[in-house]
Design an enzyme around this catalytic site. Structure first.
Site, mmCIF file in Angstrom:
data_model
loop_
_atom_site.group_PDB
_atom_site.id
_atom_site.type_symbol
_atom_site.label_atom_id
_atom_site.label_comp_id
_atom_site.label_asym_id
_atom_site.label_seq_id
_atom_site.Cartn_x
_atom_site.Cartn_y
_atom_site.Cartn_z
ATOM 1 N N ASP A 89 5.574 0.939 -11.575
ATOM 2 C CA ASP A 89 6.585 1.169 -11.974
ATOM 3 C C ASP A 89 6.530 1.334 -13.067
ATOM 4 O O ASP A 89 5.816 1.210 -13.844
ATOM 5 C CB ASP A 89 7.876 0.200 -10.924
ATOM 6 C CG ASP A 89 7.083 -1.085 -12.549
ATOM 7 O OD1 ASP A 89 6.185 -0.549 -13.507
ATOM 8 O OD2 ASP A 89 8.538 -2.186 -11.503
ATOM 9 N N SER A 90 7.768 2.191 -13.626
ATOM 10 C CA SER A 90 8.571 2.267 -15.224
ATOM 11 C C SER A 90 8.205 1.771 -16.338
ATOM 12 O O SER A 90 8.461 2.136 -17.294
ATOM 13 C CB SER A 90 9.311 3.736 -15.534
ATOM 14 O OG SER A 90 10.535 2.961 -14.961
ATOM 15 N N GLY A 91 8.944 0.091 -15.994
ATOM 16 C CA GLY A 91 9.113 -0.452 -16.691
ATOM 17 C C GLY A 91 10.839 -0.878 -16.627
ATOM 18 O O GLY A 91 10.889 -2.134 -17.419
ATOM 19 N N ASP A 143 13.983 4.404 -15.816
ATOM 20 C CA ASP A 143 15.680 4.910 -15.066
ATOM 21 C C ASP A 143 15.984 3.382 -15.498
ATOM 22 O O ASP A 143 15.480 2.661 -16.240
ATOM 23 C CB ASP A 143 15.719 4.573 -13.715
ATOM 24 C CG ASP A 143 15.289 3.078 -13.344
ATOM 25 O OD1 ASP A 143 13.907 2.806 -13.797
ATOM 26 O OD2 ASP A 143 15.735 2.547 -12.973
ATOM 27 N N GLN A 184 19.585 5.809 -8.469
ATOM 28 C CA GLN A 184 21.355 5.410 -9.219
ATOM 29 C C GLN A 184 22.622 5.375 -8.786
ATOM 30 O O GLN A 184 22.654 6.232 -7.894
ATOM 31 C CB GLN A 184 20.821 4.891 -11.350
ATOM 32 C CG GLN A 184 19.264 4.289 -11.315
ATOM 33 C CD GLN A 184 19.440 3.340 -11.003
ATOM 34 O OE1 GLN A 184 20.212 2.045 -10.736
ATOM 35 N NE2 GLN A 184 18.069 2.479 -10.824
ATOM 36 N N GLY A 211 19.022 -0.033 -7.796
ATOM 37 C CA GLY A 211 20.022 -1.040 -8.423
ATOM 38 C C GLY A 211 19.928 -1.120 -7.516
ATOM 39 O O GLY A 211 21.614 -1.533 -6.904
ATOM 40 N N ASP A 261 8.569 -2.449 -1.270
ATOM 41 C CA ASP A 261 8.154 -3.449 -2.153
ATOM 42 C C ASP A 261 8.826 -4.488 -2.192
ATOM 43 O O ASP A 261 10.017 -4.231 -2.666
ATOM 44 C CB ASP A 261 7.168 -2.907 -3.489
ATOM 45 C CG ASP A 261 8.693 -3.047 -4.246
ATOM 46 O OD1 ASP A 261 9.615 -1.960 -4.605
ATOM 47 O OD2 ASP A 261 8.350 -4.219 -5.149
ATOM 48 N N CYS A 299 0.048 -15.071 15.305
ATOM 49 C CA CYS A 299 -0.409 -14.822 14.257
ATOM 50 C C CYS A 299 -2.078 -14.755 14.546
ATOM 51 O O CYS A 299 -2.482 -15.653 14.875
ATOM 52 C CB CYS A 299 0.513 -15.410 12.918
ATOM 53 S SG CYS A 299 -0.554 -14.600 11.296
ATOM 54 N N CYS A 301 -4.033 -14.136 11.724
ATOM 55 C CA CYS A 301 -4.052 -14.246 9.963
ATOM 56 C C CYS A 301 -5.760 -14.434 10.020
ATOM 57 O O CYS A 301 -5.996 -15.519 10.912
ATOM 58 C CB CYS A 301 -3.782 -14.079 8.858
ATOM 59 S SG CYS A 301 -2.918 -15.393 9.535
ATOM 60 N N CYS A 304 -4.052 -18.646 10.080
ATOM 61 C CA CYS A 304 -3.394 -18.690 11.575
ATOM 62 C C CYS A 304 -4.730 -19.236 12.415
ATOM 63 O O CYS A 304 -4.883 -19.816 12.772
ATOM 64 C CB CYS A 304 -2.494 -18.359 12.264
ATOM 65 S SG CYS A 304 -1.388 -18.284 10.849
ATOM 66 N N HIS A 330 -2.017 -15.631 4.812
ATOM 67 C CA HIS A 330 -0.398 -15.269 5.943
ATOM 68 C C HIS A 330 0.885 -14.438 5.928
ATOM 69 O O HIS A 330 0.643 -13.009 6.556
ATOM 70 C CB HIS A 330 -0.133 -16.574 6.503
ATOM 71 C CG HIS A 330 0.541 -16.490 7.963
ATOM 72 N ND1 HIS A 330 0.282 -16.197 8.565
ATOM 73 C CD2 HIS A 330 1.920 -16.623 7.225
ATOM 74 C CE1 HIS A 330 2.157 -16.197 9.452
ATOM 75 N NE2 HIS A 330 2.831 -16.192 8.384
HETATM 76 ZN ZN LIG Z 1 -0.974 -16.257 10.021
#
Ligand SMILES: [Zn+2]
Length: 362
Positions: A89-91, A143, A184, A211, A261, A299, A301, A304, A330
């Site tokens: 990202d641009s900051g 932005d 925006q 935004g 994200d 799950c 993972c 788990c 997890h």
């Molecule tokens: Zn898990």
């Protein structure tokens, strides 16, 4: 960077974004590696759970260790040993949210470092220079992140600044680095529309919506998500910035967004809040003390497959480093799997079924 639409289901879509550093299957969740590390995770572990792209942070890396240092150590990929795509990202957002003191001018913003109080300047040129020396695959324009609430006049001025900066960033785009524009306009539909039109005129490799999730009521956020998505050209990636609450993600995907994200899975993991197929749980609760079941029986993972709730509660309460690691593995696995499943349902034309099921849980 090439976007191929594989399947649409209503406005929801499953795409393949091809980059020089590998494919991104969408809808895609990007784990956040603010300081050049996804907290508690090694790059190998991120690959093992299927992360295809991660996000890193211009503002933070500029302040520490400094983009020149990262550049001299071979660029962000080599620096953190991650060879798949990275979006920086641009900051802009951090300057507006973290810096105690900032002064916005026509050509950028003066701000005070949240680390040591030193003064800095970030304009379109600086944002592009920093992202160029980091060497990310996708850079974001600088932005002016409009706060909530904002008057129409304030939002409009802020929007025009963002467009002006976007134009300047575009002129400085580096060969081989994709550049996304940021929409925006606060909660004003005509400003959001204007914002998309102006950005499309300039022409970007993808379009992000910023935004939102800045304190506005949920229904307004969702209204804006649906409204703005439909304005963005279908042949470009659409990125809904900073949105990670799963109900908001479902709204975003339904509206036609591809990329997301959020620090939510990683930050919550460190605080002991875990996402499961039955909803959110707090691992510190007394009831888990003698619970021998895995955190989430559905799950697969590492956490788990190998540990009981009783153990996860124990290492959390003992503040063991392993607790952060196991919880993060997890939660990120859960998120990435959620996105993979969502994609499967879109491919089968059953996105609404997926949405209905999960909207009841979260
Ligand atoms: Zn898990």
């Amino acid at each position: 960077m090439q976007l191929n639409i594989i399947k649409t289901d209503g406005k929801a879509r499953a795409c393949l974004i091809e980059t020089n550093r590998g494919p991104i299957n969408t809808p895609a969740f990007m784990p956040v590696g603010t300081l050049g590390t996804v907290k508690a995770m090694s790059p190998d572990e991120l690959k093992e759970i299927g992360a295809e792209i991660i996000l890193s942070n211009t503002y933070h890396l500029y302040l520490r260790p400094g983009h020149e240092i990262i550049s001299s150590l071979g660029g962000i990929h080599k620096f953190m040993n991650w060879d798949r795509p990275i979006l920086t990202d641009s900051g802009g957002f951090q300057v507006f949210s973290l810096s105690a003191l900032r002064k916005i001018e026509e050509n950028g913003v003066h701000f005070k470092s949240h680390l040591d109080g030193s003064m800095h300047f970030l304009g379109p040129k600086e944002a592009m220079d920093i992202q160029s020396s980091l060497g990310s695959d996708i850079a974001m324009v600088l932005d002016d992140c409009t706060p909530y609430p904002s008057s129409y006049e304030y939002a409009m001025n802020s929007l025009y600044r963002t467009i002006q900066w976007a134009e300047q960033c575009k002129a400085l785009q580096r060969e081989g680095q994709a550049l996304f524009g940021i929409v925006q306009g606060s909660l004003y539909e005509d400003l959001r529309r204007k914002s998309v039109e102006e950005l499309v005129d300039i022409g970007f490799d993808g379009y992000a919506v910023g935004g939102l999730s800045v304190g506005e009521p949920k229904e307004n956020m969702h209204r804006m998500i649906y409204f703005t998505a439909s304005l963005i050209p279908a042949d470009k990636p659409r990125y809904l910035m900073g949105i990670g609450d799963l109900r908001d993600v479902l709204a975003g995907v339904e509206a036609g967004f591809d990329m997301f994200d959020c620090v939510m899975p990683t930050r919550n993991a460190r605080n002991g809040t875990l996402f499961t197929s039955e909803g959110r749980i707090s691992i510190k609760r007394e009831e888990f003390k003698t619970d021998r079941r895995p955190l989430d029986p559905d799950c697969d993972c590492y956490t788990c497959r190998n540990f009981s709730r009783g153990y996860l509660r124990h290492v959390f309460l003992s503040k063991e480093i392993l607790s952060m690691r196991l919880n993060t593995i997890h939660n990120l696995y859960f998120y990435l799997n959620f996105f993979r499943d969502m994609r499967k349902f879109i491919m089968e034309g059953k996105f609404m079924e997926f949405k209905t099921k999960w909207a009841e849980i979260f």
